[in-house]
Design a protein around this motif. Structure first.
Motif, PDB file in Angstrom:
ATOM      1  N   TYR A  96       0.834  -1.207   0.000  1.00 54.08           N
ATOM      2  CA  TYR A  96       0.000   0.000   0.000  1.00 54.08           C
ATOM      3  C   TYR A  96       0.867   1.256   0.000  1.00 54.08           C
ATOM      4  O   TYR A  96       0.592   2.221  -0.721  1.00 54.08           O
ATOM      5  CB  TYR A  96      -0.927   0.002   1.216  1.00 54.08           C
ATOM      6  CG  TYR A  96      -1.881   1.172   1.223  1.00 54.08           C
ATOM      7  CD1 TYR A  96      -2.904   1.254   0.286  1.00 54.08           C
ATOM      8  CD2 TYR A  96      -1.757   2.204   2.168  1.00 54.08           C
ATOM      9  CE1 TYR A  96      -3.790   2.334   0.283  1.00 54.08           C
ATOM     10  CE2 TYR A  96      -2.627   3.280   2.165  1.00 54.08           C
ATOM     11  CZ  TYR A  96      -3.643   3.335   1.220  1.00 54.08           C
ATOM     12  OH  TYR A  96      -4.502   4.403   1.205  1.00 54.08           O
ATOM     13  N   ARG A  97       1.934   1.239   0.792  1.00 52.09           N
ATOM     14  CA  ARG A  97       2.824   2.411   0.877  1.00 52.09           C
ATOM     15  C   ARG A  97       3.514   2.685  -0.451  1.00 52.09           C
ATOM     16  O   ARG A  97       3.611   3.846  -0.888  1.00 52.09           O
ATOM     17  CB  ARG A  97       3.867   2.192   1.978  1.00 52.09           C
ATOM     18  CG  ARG A  97       4.766   3.401   2.235  1.00 52.09           C
ATOM     19  CD  ARG A  97       5.841   3.091   3.251  1.00 52.09           C
ATOM     20  NE  ARG A  97       6.862   2.197   2.706  1.00 52.09           N
ATOM     21  CZ  ARG A  97       7.889   2.599   1.965  1.00 52.09           C
ATOM     22  NH1 ARG A  97       8.037   3.890   1.666  1.00 52.09           N
ATOM     23  NH2 ARG A  97       8.777   1.737   1.517  1.00 52.09           N
ATOM     24  N   LEU A  98       4.003   1.635  -1.110  1.00 53.79           N
ATOM     25  CA  LEU A  98       4.782   1.817  -2.333  1.00 53.79           C
ATOM     26  C   LEU A  98       3.917   2.019  -3.578  1.00 53.79           C
ATOM     27  O   LEU A  98       4.250   2.813  -4.459  1.00 53.79           O
ATOM     28  CB  LEU A  98       5.688   0.600  -2.554  1.00 53.79           C
ATOM     29  CG  LEU A  98       6.838   0.402  -1.566  1.00 53.79           C
ATOM     30  CD1 LEU A  98       7.550  -0.911  -1.833  1.00 53.79           C
ATOM     31  CD2 LEU A  98       7.826   1.568  -1.662  1.00 53.79           C
ATOM     32  N   PHE A  99       2.806   1.274  -3.659  1.00 55.58           N
ATOM     33  CA  PHE A  99       2.047   1.256  -4.909  1.00 55.58           C
ATOM     34  C   PHE A  99       0.577   1.665  -4.761  1.00 55.58           C
ATOM     35  O   PHE A  99      -0.149   1.695  -5.749  1.00 55.58           O
ATOM     36  CB  PHE A  99       2.091  -0.156  -5.522  1.00 55.58           C
ATOM     37  CG  PHE A  99       3.479  -0.705  -5.665  1.00 55.58           C
ATOM     38  CD1 PHE A  99       4.362  -0.177  -6.589  1.00 55.58           C
ATOM     39  CD2 PHE A  99       3.914  -1.742  -4.853  1.00 55.58           C
ATOM     40  CE1 PHE A  99       5.646  -0.682  -6.718  1.00 55.58           C
ATOM     41  CE2 PHE A  99       5.188  -2.260  -4.981  1.00 55.58           C
ATOM     42  CZ  PHE A  99       6.069  -1.727  -5.913  1.00 55.58           C
ATOM     43  N   GLY A 100       0.144   1.932  -3.533  1.00 51.33           N
ATOM     44  CA  GLY A 100      -1.265   2.214  -3.331  1.00 51.33           C
ATOM     45  C   GLY A 100      -2.138   1.008  -3.573  1.00 51.33           C
ATOM     46  O   GLY A 100      -3.326   1.126  -3.886  1.00 51.33           O
ATOM     47  N   PHE A 101      -1.553  -0.175  -3.410  1.00 52.19           N
ATOM     48  CA  PHE A 101      -2.276  -1.420  -3.704  1.00 52.19           C
ATOM     49  C   PHE A 101      -3.381  -1.655  -2.676  1.00 52.19           C
ATOM     50  O   PHE A 101      -3.165  -1.540  -1.476  1.00 52.19           O
ATOM     51  CB  PHE A 101      -1.305  -2.609  -3.690  1.00 52.19           C
ATOM     52  CG  PHE A 101      -1.968  -3.933  -3.975  1.00 52.19           C
ATOM     53  CD1 PHE A 101      -2.100  -4.396  -5.270  1.00 52.19           C
ATOM     54  CD2 PHE A 101      -2.487  -4.698  -2.940  1.00 52.19           C
ATOM     55  CE1 PHE A 101      -2.729  -5.608  -5.530  1.00 52.19           C
ATOM     56  CE2 PHE A 101      -3.120  -5.906  -3.187  1.00 52.19           C
ATOM     57  CZ  PHE A 101      -3.239  -6.361  -4.493  1.00 52.19           C
ATOM     58  N   THR A 102      -4.574  -2.019  -3.166  1.00 45.48           N
ATOM     59  CA  THR A 102      -5.675  -2.411  -2.294  1.00 45.48           C
ATOM     60  C   THR A 102      -6.310  -3.686  -2.830  1.00 45.48           C
ATOM     61  O   THR A 102      -6.202  -3.999  -4.017  1.00 45.48           O
ATOM     62  CB  THR A 102      -6.750  -1.312  -2.214  1.00 45.48           C
ATOM     63  OG1 THR A 102      -7.321  -1.105  -3.518  1.00 45.48           O
ATOM     64  CG2 THR A 102      -6.168  -0.009  -1.700  1.00 45.48           C
ATOM     65  N   GLY A 103      -6.977  -4.417  -1.951  1.00 48.12           N
ATOM     66  CA  GLY A 103      -7.633  -5.651  -2.372  1.00 48.12           C
ATOM     67  C   GLY A 103      -6.829  -6.880  -2.007  1.00 48.12           C
ATOM     68  O   GLY A 103      -5.989  -6.862  -1.097  1.00 48.12           O
ATOM     69  N   ILE A 104      -7.076  -7.954  -2.737  1.00 50.78           N
ATOM     70  CA  ILE A 104      -6.516  -9.272  -2.405  1.00 50.78           C
ATOM     71  C   ILE A 104      -5.169  -9.500  -3.086  1.00 50.78           C
ATOM     72  O   ILE A 104      -4.983  -9.167  -4.253  1.00 50.78           O
ATOM     73  CB  ILE A 104      -7.504 -10.380  -2.818  1.00 50.78           C
ATOM     74  CG1 ILE A 104      -8.736 -10.370  -1.915  1.00 50.78           C
ATOM     75  CG2 ILE A 104      -6.847 -11.761  -2.769  1.00 50.78           C
ATOM     76  CD1 ILE A 104      -9.825 -11.334  -2.326  1.00 50.78           C
ATOM     77  N   PHE A 105      -4.237 -10.080  -2.338  1.00 47.94           N
ATOM     78  CA  PHE A 105      -3.016 -10.634  -2.933  1.00 47.94           C
ATOM     79  C   PHE A 105      -2.683 -11.941  -2.228  1.00 47.94           C
ATOM     80  O   PHE A 105      -3.118 -12.187  -1.094  1.00 47.94           O
ATOM     81  CB  PHE A 105      -1.841  -9.652  -2.871  1.00 47.94           C
ATOM     82  CG  PHE A 105      -1.233  -9.460  -1.505  1.00 47.94           C
ATOM     83  CD1 PHE A 105      -0.190 -10.275  -1.066  1.00 47.94           C
ATOM     84  CD2 PHE A 105      -1.686  -8.460  -0.660  1.00 47.94           C
ATOM     85  CE1 PHE A 105       0.380 -10.100   0.195  1.00 47.94           C
ATOM     86  CE2 PHE A 105      -1.124  -8.274   0.601  1.00 47.94           C
ATOM     87  CZ  PHE A 105      -0.094  -9.096   1.021  1.00 47.94           C
ATOM     88  N   GLY A 106      -1.912 -12.782  -2.898  1.00 49.48           N
ATOM     89  CA  GLY A 106      -1.574 -14.086  -2.345  1.00 49.48           C
ATOM     90  C   GLY A 106      -0.081 -14.269  -2.176  1.00 49.48           C
ATOM     91  O   GLY A 106       0.647 -14.321  -3.173  1.00 49.48           O
TER      92      GLY A 106
END
Length: 311
Positions: A96-106
């Motif tokens: 989230y900090r680096l890419f603003g990623f939200t949602g599911i990851f495995g």
């Protein structure tokens, strides 16, 4: 590593990545993680449980396979659970900090057994998307009576103003409690049905619900509710009486759902999975102390395959 002459042929603008060797591989496992944004810098991370995911075994298909399924019927040791919890949350916050990623990851892991008999999670890769196991984690969430991360994912992606996300978080409640319930509640299992080593014809339609007694399979039963097979209080006698079947119930009984090719289909050797056996069991399907199938799981698989291929 760098003394090998092969590296001289690598273009100068290419990067070489070197990873430490994992020598004593104990097991493969994978998790599922959901990142929920709170503001520009902060997020919440919720977890689905680690499964037992044996690879490269021959007990089921008679050939080496990359993966034969996943089993959440047993819970990993505290040592492994805490490593997973800490690493998965840390990775989620960093994404989230680096890419603003939200949602599911495995996150995929190798479990290494060290010389002093300790178990260490080694991260091998991340899959930033919904996963093949996502539907099963929804089942695991319903078994544990918690909100599925799959539902959280859809709301995150469709909720442009954050209104429903806030409502959802109020339902989730304490994040630590949510994660602990997730990690320490037993869940479902699935076994992949792989293609045969030689060309074979499907002799019986195996699509539907069956009862596995530990020694035989009864069915198929039609018109049953898919999610009923994951109930902890299935009334097997009522099912048998409804279908006019007389049999003695015991504690090893489970309801399973089989998804398989249709009667008359001719299958050839392939790397493609041709079907699935899905269920919820108090007995482990895959062994907890080595990456292989248990006798209980092997019996179930053999019965399904035998009935599928034999007249």
């Amino acid at each position: 590593v760098m003394k090998n002459k092969i590296w001289k042929n690598i273009p100068k603008n290419e990067k070489i990545k070197i990873s430490p060797e994992v020598k004593n591989i104990y097991y493969h496992t994978s998790g599922s993680v959901c990142v929920i944004p709170r503001d520009d810098k902060n997020c919440i991370v919720i977890l689905d449980p680690l499964g037992h995911k044996p690879t490269g075994i021959k007990e089921l298909q008679g050939k080496d396979t990359t993966g034969v399924g996943n089993d959440w019927s047993t819970i990993w040791s505290e040592e492994i659970q805490q490593q997973y919890k800490l690493s998965a949350i840390a990775i989620g916050k960093e994404l989230y900090r680096l890419f603003g990623f939200t949602g599911i990851f495995g996150p995929d892991y190798i479990i290494e057994k060290t010389e002093d008999n300790k178990f260490v999670l080694r991260l091998t890769e991340l899959n930033p998307r919904c996963l093949g196991t996502t539907p099963y984690h929804t089942i695991n969430a319903l078994i544990a009576n918690r909100i599925p991360t799959e539902l959280v994912y859809y709301i995150l992606k469709l909720d442009s103003d954050g209104l429903y996300t806030n409502k959802l978080l109020s339902l989730i409640g304490n994040i630590d409690n949510y994660n602990n319930i997730s990690l320490y509640t037993k869940g479902c299992f699935y076994i992949k049905i792989c293609s045969p080593t030689n060309s074979k014809k499907i002799q019986n339609d195996m699509n539907g619900f069956f009862i596995f007694t530990g020694q035989k399979i009864i069915g198929p039963f039609k018109n049953l509710n898919y999610f009923d097979i994951f109930s902890k209080n299935i009334n097997y006698q009522k099912i048998l009486q409804y279908f006019d079947i007389v049999d003695k119930y015991n504690d090893d009984w489970i309801m399973i759902y089989v998804k398989a090719p249709n009667k008359g289909d001719i299958l050839k050797a392939s790397l493609v999975t041709i079907g699935y056996i899905i269920g919820y069991s108090n007995n482990a399907i895959f062994s907890t102390d080595r990456p292989t199938v248990t006798r209980y799981g092997k019996k179930l698989y053999d019965l399904v395959i035998t009935k599928m291929y034999n007249p």
